[in-house]
Write an enzyme that holds these catalytic residues in place. Structure first.
Site, short mmCIF file in Angstrom:
data_model
loop_
_atom_site.label_atom_id
_atom_site.label_comp_id
_atom_site.label_asym_id
_atom_site.label_seq_id
_atom_site.Cartn_x
_atom_site.Cartn_y
_atom_site.Cartn_z
N PRO A 39 -28.62 -42.21 35.43
CA PRO A 39 -29.59 -41.27 35.98
C PRO A 39 -31.05 -41.74 35.91
CG PRO A 39 -29.07 -40.64 33.75
CD PRO A 39 -28.27 -41.89 34.03
N TYR A 40 -31.28 -42.99 35.48
CA TYR A 40 -32.66 -43.45 35.27
C TYR A 40 -33.45 -43.46 36.58
CZ TYR A 40 -36.59 -46.33 33.74
OH TYR A 40 -37.85 -46.79 33.45
N GLY A 41 -32.88 -44.03 37.63
CA GLY A 41 -33.57 -44.07 38.91
C GLY A 41 -33.92 -42.69 39.43
N SER B 75 -34.32 -40.02 37.76
CA SER B 75 -35.30 -39.37 36.88
C SER B 75 -36.71 -39.82 37.20
CB SER B 75 -34.97 -39.67 35.40
OG SER B 75 -35.34 -40.99 35.04
#
Length: 275
Positions: free
Chosen positions: A173-175, A177
């Protein structure tokens, strides 16, 4: 969360840098302090790291001070306490740098070579990253903005990433976020238009040596990455009076043209925020 409780009436600018004990946060906290700005540096767990930043500034002979605090940006009470501590210790709050973040290593240490598909990410990991990278900046800004509005001046700087990272396969989910954080940047800038408080995104512009880099990455590969200190020159410009009225933008540190005047360097490094 504990501070030393000592008050100061020094009229230097005062900044909060979340995640200020390592990597980009550490570089920015030191850069602000060396520029004559008092800093509240937070860490979610590693008290010794923010204490080391404070000690480094103290030993340098700088008149600026770094107040180290343990605070988790996912906890609203901690966010409120950090803002209260800044005002209690230094008498004001002018700058908020939303740097604290959690990256893909929480999903897998092999995320660079073996992408994890989004449905394979554990829900608790997804929530942890989103809570830190999206909700944390909101909670910090929610408590910092009233202080800035009362003063009629303020800066919020959200640490972002390259657009390619927001789109990269296996980077959930980093991108997502960080894409959300840039949306926050654009919307908050509009909400604060005309108040004297600006909101901008700042990013290195490439892979940077931080705690988010997995231990499996070779030293040779790390040597080719950007140094976190690349963030300092554009940050110092963004928090200066020269940047009054610059809001809803993103500055890319690798595009900052050292040796030119601030406005020219900023113009070369500035993009429209978003993705």
């Amino acid at each position: 969360m504990k501070s030393d409780g000592k008050a100061s009436h020094d009229q230097r600018r005062v900044a909060i840098v979340t995640g200020g004990g390592r990597g980009i946060g550490r570089a920015m906290a030191l850069g602000l302090a060396r520029a004559g700005i008092h800093v509240v540096a937070t860490a979610a767990r590693e008290r010794t790291e923010v204490e080391a930043v404070a000690e480094e500034v103290r030993q340098s002979g700088s008149k600026s001070r770094v107040l180290p605090l343990v605070a988790d940006v996912t906890h609203e009470d901690d966010c409120a306490a950090v803002v209260d501590a800044a005002v209690a210790r230094f008498g004001q709050l002018d700058i908020l740098v939303n740097n604290a973040g959690r990256g893909m290593k929480y999903v897998s240490n092999e995320f660079l070579t073996e992408p994890t598909r989004f449905w394979e990410v554990a829900p608790e990991t997804w929530r942890l990253v989103i809570d830190t990278n999206v909700n944390g900046p909101f909670l910090m800004a929610r408590h910092a903005v009233p202080v800035m509005l009362n003063a009629g001046w303020g800066r919020i700087v959200n640490v972002s990433v390259s657009q390619g990272t927001m789109r990269r396969r296996g980077f959930s989910p980093y991108g997502p976020s960080k894409a959300a954080l840039e949306s926050e940047t654009i919307i908050w800038a509009q909400d604060l238009e005309g108040t004297g408080v600006t909101v901008n995104a700042l990013l290195p512009g490439g892979a940077t040596v931080t705690g988010m880099v997995p231990q499996t990455v070779s030293e040779q590969a790390k040597s080719a990455m950007l140094d976190p200190s690349i963030m300092v020159p554009p940050l110092l410009w963004l928090v200066s009076p020269e940047a009054d009225g610059v809001t809803g933008r993103r500055l890319v540190a690798t595009k900052w043209q050292a040796g030119t005047d601030g406005r020219s360097a900023a113009a070369a490094a500035t993009e429209q925020a978003g993705w």
